[in-house]
Motif scaffolding. Structure first.
Motif, PDB file in Angstrom:
ATOM      1  N   ARG A  28      15.255  -2.370  -7.401  1.00  0.00           N
ATOM      2  CA  ARG A  28      15.222  -2.028  -7.882  1.00  0.00           C
ATOM      3  C   ARG A  28      14.232  -3.692  -9.408  1.00  0.00           C
ATOM      4  NH1 ARG A  28      17.642   1.872 -10.818  1.00  0.00           N
ATOM      5  NH2 ARG A  28      19.116   1.457 -12.871  1.00  0.00           N
ATOM      6  N   CYS A  75      16.211   1.094 -15.179  1.00  0.00           N
ATOM      7  CA  CYS A  75      16.391   1.746 -15.079  1.00  0.00           C
ATOM      8  C   CYS A  75      15.651   2.807 -15.116  1.00  0.00           C
ATOM      9  CB  CYS A  75      17.628   2.053 -14.852  1.00  0.00           C
ATOM     10  SG  CYS A  75      18.344   3.518 -14.870  1.00  0.00           S
ATOM     11  N   SER A 132      15.880   5.174 -16.114  1.00  0.00           N
ATOM     12  CA  SER A 132      17.179   5.849 -17.242  1.00  0.00           C
ATOM     13  C   SER A 132      16.346   5.404 -18.720  1.00  0.00           C
ATOM     14  CB  SER A 132      18.676   6.167 -17.357  1.00  0.00           C
ATOM     15  OG  SER A 132      18.609   7.330 -16.472  1.00  0.00           O
ATOM     16  N   ASP A 186      24.812   0.264 -12.647  1.00  0.00           N
ATOM     17  CA  ASP A 186      24.570   1.592 -12.190  1.00  0.00           C
ATOM     18  C   ASP A 186      23.783   1.665 -11.112  1.00  0.00           C
ATOM     19  OD1 ASP A 186      21.835   2.651 -14.152  1.00  0.00           O
ATOM     20  OD2 ASP A 186      23.155   3.826 -13.276  1.00  0.00           O
ATOM     21  N   HIS A 234      21.239  -0.957 -19.557  1.00  0.00           N
ATOM     22  CA  HIS A 234      23.155  -0.301 -19.490  1.00  0.00           C
ATOM     23  C   HIS A 234      23.012  -0.825 -17.749  1.00  0.00           C
ATOM     24  CE1 HIS A 234      20.650   2.295 -17.874  1.00  0.00           C
ATOM     25  NE2 HIS A 234      20.601   2.562 -16.569  1.00  0.00           N
TER      26      HIS A 234
HETATM   27 ZN    ZN Z   1      20.248   3.565 -14.806  1.00  0.00          ZN
END
Ligand code: ZN
Ligand code: FEH
Ligand code: ZN
Length: 357
Positions: A351, A43, A45, A162, A67
């Motif tokens: 992704r 991700c 993040s 997520d 995550h």
């Molecule tokens: Zn994320």
């Protein structure tokens, strides 16, 4: 992988690269559950965490990244509940206190005690200050955080926890503005890992007209494949083109998965009066909220974060019924550095997902 040893992609130094290291096999105690990881999504993040400097984040080093995780229940602690050994699951990643009003409602993404947890350096959750799933094995605090995925392929299931959940929660946040009008328009800004799933969630759960914007032709092609009614590159005439598609009234909702100055500026220009803006992306953009000001009257702005446990169950349900398909770029866990480079350069389509090799 030998039975006693396991590998994990760990952040060991602020500002340093994550390192794939050997780790001891975790032993679940109490209500903990040990998962054999089958896939872990990467991700944006994660990039923020990797690039963070000392004291940027309320996390204690070292910890394992990841995550957005899917796997199989391997071992349960003596008081563990939830899916049995052998069940394939996704992991609900925002780990709250588990007992406040929000956590009790399944909204651990909005735990009332987040500040206390952060102060105690307990971290936000899996791979965010606590050991996550870019690893062969992962320890989950409780079986309540696991959602069965039945026959879903792991590389399809992991991103649901997520990217899929965040997209679903953002749509749920703006849904009141759509009033189930077929004429309502929703603008999706940024068609990446989250945006392409938001287009599918909108098509599967609303009657809105979906208008997608990105700076890459390939992303617009993906948006069209996912069901967007209209796609356009970001350029000086984008606001006018979008408004025209709405019949002049403007968009009932804007989902901004970029969150930078240009995307927020476009959102302000295309929102209709009484519309909803959900700012999901962390692109350092800023909005001025002033009356009178540039934002139309009645605008509601939200900063949705991740999603709730009941919503994750709904997202898995959409995927199982074939309404949600993740565009995946698969990498071996040992090839994580290349995945990170491709994500950082904007080359990932959909992704990026790591699979233990
Ligand atoms: Zn994320
Ligand atoms: C996680 C931690 C902090 C900020 C944002 C995120 C998102 O990736 C969760 O979906
Ligand atoms: Zn809580």
């Amino acid at each position: 992988m030998s039975t006693g040893r396991t590998r994990a992609l760990r952040l060991t130094r602020w500002g340093g690269p994550p390192i794939l290291t050997e780790a001891a096999r975790p032993v679940p105690t109490g209500e903990e559950v040990l998962i054999r990881v089958e896939a872990a999504g990467l991700c944006r993040s994660d990039l923020h965490v990797i690039d963070a400097r000392e004291d940027d984040l309320p996390y204690r080093l070292p910890f394992t990244l990841g995550h957005e995780v899917a796997g199989r229940v391997l071992e349960r602690g003596p008081t563990a509940a939830g899916p049995p050994v052998g069940e394939r699951v996704v992991v609900y990643g925002p780990w709250g206190c588990g007992s406040c009003a929000n956590c009790a409602a399944g909204a651990e993404n909005y735990c009332d005690r987040r500040a206390l947890l952060d102060a105690g350096l307990a971290g936000t959750g899996a791979g965010l200050g606590r050991d996550g799933g870019m690893a062969d094995l992962m320890l989950v605090p409780s079986g309540r955080l696991l959602v069965p995925v039945n026959g879903l392929a792991a590389v399809q299931a992991a991103p649901l926890s997520d990217a899929g959940l965040t997209a679903y929660h953002a749509v749920a946040t703006v849904r009141p503005a759509l009033r189930d009008e077929a004429s309502a328009s929703v603008v999706v800004l940024g068609v990446g890992g989250l945006g392409h799933l938001a287009v599918q969630v909108l098509r599967a759960t609303t009657s809105a007209q979906v208008l997608a914007v990105d700076v890459r032709e390939e992303a617009l092609a993906l948006a069209a494949e996912c069901g967007a009614h209209f796609t356009t590159l970001l350029h000086p005439g984008t606001a006018a083109a979008l408004r025209k598609r709405t019949g002049g009234s403007g968009a009932a909702a804007v989902l901004d998965f970029v969150g930078d100055p240009s995307s927020l500026g476009l959102a302000v220009d295309v929102l209709r009066a009484g519309g909803e803006l959900a700012v999901v992306g962390s692109g350092d953009g800023e909005l001025t909220v002033r009356k009178p000001g540039a934002l139309p009257p009645g605008t509601r702005i939200s900063l949705p974060f991740w999603g709730t446990l009941p919503e994750l169950e709904a997202v898995v349900g959409l995927a199982l019924q074939g309404s949600l398909r993740v565009r995946v770029e698969q990498f071996a866990l040992s090839d994580a550095a290349r995945a990170i480079t491709r994500l950082r350069s904007g080359e990932v389509r959909g992704r990026a997902v790591l699979v233990p090799d």
